[in-house]
Design a protein around this motif. Structure first.
Motif, PDB file in Angstrom:
ATOM      1  N   HIS A  65       0.831  -1.203   0.000  1.00 33.85           N
ATOM      2  CA  HIS A  65       0.000   0.000   0.000  1.00 33.85           C
ATOM      3  C   HIS A  65       0.866   1.254   0.000  1.00 33.85           C
ATOM      4  O   HIS A  65       0.591   2.212  -0.727  1.00 33.85           O
ATOM      5  N   LYS A  66       1.938   1.245   0.797  1.00 30.21           N
ATOM      6  CA  LYS A  66       2.848   2.386   0.834  1.00 30.21           C
ATOM      7  C   LYS A  66       3.514   2.592  -0.528  1.00 30.21           C
ATOM      8  O   LYS A  66       3.674   3.724  -1.000  1.00 30.21           O
ATOM      9  N   PHE A  67       3.864   1.488  -1.177  1.00 28.59           N
ATOM     10  CA  PHE A  67       4.484   1.577  -2.497  1.00 28.59           C
ATOM     11  C   PHE A  67       3.517   2.194  -3.517  1.00 28.59           C
ATOM     12  O   PHE A  67       3.920   3.006  -4.364  1.00 28.59           O
ATOM     13  N   LYS A  68       2.229   1.827  -3.433  1.00 26.64           N
ATOM     14  CA  LYS A  68       1.231   2.410  -4.335  1.00 26.64           C
ATOM     15  C   LYS A  68       1.076   3.909  -4.079  1.00 26.64           C
ATOM     16  O   LYS A  68       0.920   4.699  -5.018  1.00 26.64           O
ATOM     17  N   GLU A  69       1.099   4.309  -2.818  1.00 23.08           N
ATOM     18  CA  GLU A  69       1.012   5.737  -2.486  1.00 23.08           C
ATOM     19  C   GLU A  69       2.184   6.507  -3.096  1.00 23.08           C
ATOM     20  O   GLU A  69       2.013   7.569  -3.689  1.00 23.08           O
ATOM     21  N   ILE A  70       3.382   5.954  -2.950  1.00 21.93           N
ATOM     22  CA  ILE A  70       4.584   6.609  -3.486  1.00 21.93           C
ATOM     23  C   ILE A  70       4.493   6.725  -5.003  1.00 21.93           C
ATOM     24  O   ILE A  70       4.788   7.773  -5.584  1.00 21.93           O
ATOM     25  N   SER A  71       4.058   5.654  -5.666  1.00 22.86           N
ATOM     26  CA  SER A  71       3.965   5.662  -7.126  1.00 22.86           C
ATOM     27  C   SER A  71       2.932   6.663  -7.612  1.00 22.86           C
ATOM     28  O   SER A  71       3.160   7.396  -8.577  1.00 22.86           O
ATOM     29  N   ALA A  72       1.759   6.706  -6.945  1.00 18.94           N
ATOM     30  CA  ALA A  72       0.708   7.642  -7.342  1.00 18.94           C
ATOM     31  C   ALA A  72       1.147   9.088  -7.106  1.00 18.94           C
ATOM     32  O   ALA A  72       0.905   9.968  -7.941  1.00 18.94           O
ATOM     33  N   ALA A  73       1.804   9.347  -5.978  1.00 18.39           N
ATOM     34  CA  ALA A  73       2.286  10.699  -5.688  1.00 18.39           C
ATOM     35  C   ALA A  73       3.305  11.149  -6.723  1.00 18.39           C
ATOM     36  O   ALA A  73       3.267  12.286  -7.201  1.00 18.39           O
ATOM     37  N   TYR A  74       4.209  10.243  -7.102  1.00 22.90           N
ATOM     38  CA  TYR A  74       5.224  10.602  -8.101  1.00 22.90           C
ATOM     39  C   TYR A  74       4.591  10.856  -9.467  1.00 22.90           C
ATOM     40  O   TYR A  74       4.963  11.792 -10.172  1.00 22.90           O
ATOM     41  N   GLU A  75       3.611  10.033  -9.822  1.00 18.62           N
ATOM     42  CA  GLU A  75       2.973  10.198 -11.143  1.00 18.62           C
ATOM     43  C   GLU A  75       2.318  11.569 -11.259  1.00 18.62           C
ATOM     44  O   GLU A  75       2.332  12.192 -12.320  1.00 18.62           O
ATOM     45  N   ILE A  76       1.735  12.067 -10.177  1.00 17.39           N
ATOM     46  CA  ILE A  76       1.077  13.379 -10.199  1.00 17.39           C
ATOM     47  C   ILE A  76       2.097  14.512 -10.146  1.00 17.39           C
ATOM     48  O   ILE A  76       2.059  15.444 -10.945  1.00 17.39           O
TER      49      ILE A  76
END
Length: 408
Positions: A65-76
């Motif tokens: 879940h933390k990895f998904k948060e990091i990926s989504a934050a970076y994409e934006i």
């Protein structure tokens, strides 16, 4: 919607057609996720993402879940348009875009866990429009701005609730199947076409300036938010221009690199070559071999690879950083002569190193043979072949029998 068959693609804006953000909008959560300041550069954001993604990757024992948060934050935050929308409107500003594996609808639950701040209720988004925009390789190299006219429908006046379906967009229909048997079916309302509202439309023509950025690639999108047809009770959809790269007669492209296939004669391969070409920005380049350089039919590798040389920094500009360019590769094909006259053969034997040394033999005792041209794909298919069924029948009839041992 579009006049003259003009192709189209995608941009960014504010959901709901703009307006001031709510006072309680959170515009810091994504920066906190990547552990950077709001003033961080794109380089700092990427550096933080690379560090955190390595630490929290599920394959390395990290929290998924933390990895998904990091990926989504970076994409934006790595996208200038999305970052600008987030800095002004928070997650509402980017929730209509496809972000990460969770998608826009899950952004709030991803970062706020569903128990904190929930997503602001709002209208669903109307249909967007995607059309191809054919662009030459020269325009992708140099960049280009084109003006395109958009004809769209906009709501005229104030929409009213549909009286037939009472704003539901669908009506219930009762049908009798037989004696004492009925069924209820829901169908789209004919009067409002499923919109739940009745209104009149008028046509609006807008001229958009579509900027093709240097280094853009096939299927990249140029987007204009809220420029599609208006739909009652919905946020207006977007207009997306999808880049369609045209084939080029000289260059082949892969990423930021370019490739040319150059045919040269055996004379040029051995004695040197020089040819003039026009680059994608109309510069004239004269490409020459170095003194004494030999162009070979293949590379000196285990695999039979074509002979390739490279001209650094003469490829395509990089999207977002056009001053960094890829490389220009030249793949050579050496054209050998079909035949040579005896006079030329004698001269070449004297000029070229390692001439053939004739073998000593008696032609009356040794058989002389010559080679024919061949196709290596036929290797292994020579001779007479039995079908698998014939071979099986032969075994059944007792072609080769096992050895029997007897004891006296």
């Amino acid at each position: 919607m579009f006049g003259g068959g003009i192709p189209f693609g995608h941009f960014g804006g504010m959901p709901g057609g703009g307006g001031a953000p709510a006072e309680d909008v959170d515009t810091t959560k994504l920066y906190e996720t990547l552990e950077v300041d709001k003033s961080a550069s794109k380089k700092d954001i990427r550096k933080a993402y690379m560090k955190l993604s390595r630490t929290h990757h599920p394959d390395k024992g990290g929290d998924e879940h933390k990895f998904k948060e990091i990926s989504a934050a970076y994409e934006i935050l790595s996208d200038d348009n999305k970052r600008a929308q987030y800095d002004k409107y928070g997650l509402e500003g980017v929730s209509g875009d496809d972000v990460g594996a969770a998608g826009g609808e899950d952004l709030f639950s991803m970062f706020f866990g569903g128990g904190g701040r929930s997503r602001r209720a709002g209208p669903r988004k109307g249909p967007s429009v995607n059309h191809p925009l054919k662009v030459s390789l020269e325009d992708l190299y140099n960049g280009k701005t084109v003006k395109l006219a958009v004809n769209r429908k906009i709501i005229e006046g104030t929409p009213s609730e549909c009286t037939a379906c009472k704003g539901q967009g669908a009506v219930m229909e009762v049908r009798q199947l037989g004696p004492g048997m009925i069924t209820q079916m829901q169908r789209t309302c004919d009067q409002c076409k499923g919109q739940g509202m009745q209104c009149s439309f008028k046509s609006e023509r807008k001229v958009l300036e579509v900027h093709v950025e240097k280094g853009m690639m096939h299927n990249d999108r140029i987007s204009f938010r809220n420029m599609a047809d208006e739909v009652p009770k919905c946020e207006t959809g977007d207009v997306h221009f999808i880049i369609q790269e045209k084939d080029h007669e000289l260059f082949k492209r892969k990423g930021a690199d370019l490739l040319i296939v150059k045919e040269i004669s055996l004379n040029q391969a051995l004695c040197g070559f020089s040819w003039k070409m026009t680059h994608l920005d109309n510069r004239t380049l004269v490409i020459k071999s170095k003194p004494g350089e030999i162009i070979k039919p293949e590379m000196n590798t285990k695999e039979a690879l074509p002979y390739v040389k490279v001209l650094p920094d003469e490829g395509m500009p990089s999207k977002g950083n056009p001053f960094v360019k890829g490389n220009l590769y030249v793949m050579f094909r050496v054209q050998f002569p079909e035949t040579l006259s005896p006079e030329v053969v004698e001269q070449l034997k004297k000029l070229l190193p390692e001439p053939d040394v004739p073998e000593e033999y008696d032609p009356m005792e040794v058989e002389e043979v010559h080679l024919n041209e061949a196709d290596l794909r036929l290797f292994g298919k020579g001779g007479a072949h039995q079908s698998s069924s014939e071979a099986h029948d032969s075994d059944d009839e007792g072609g080769a029998q096992p050895v029997q041992c007897q004891q006296s």
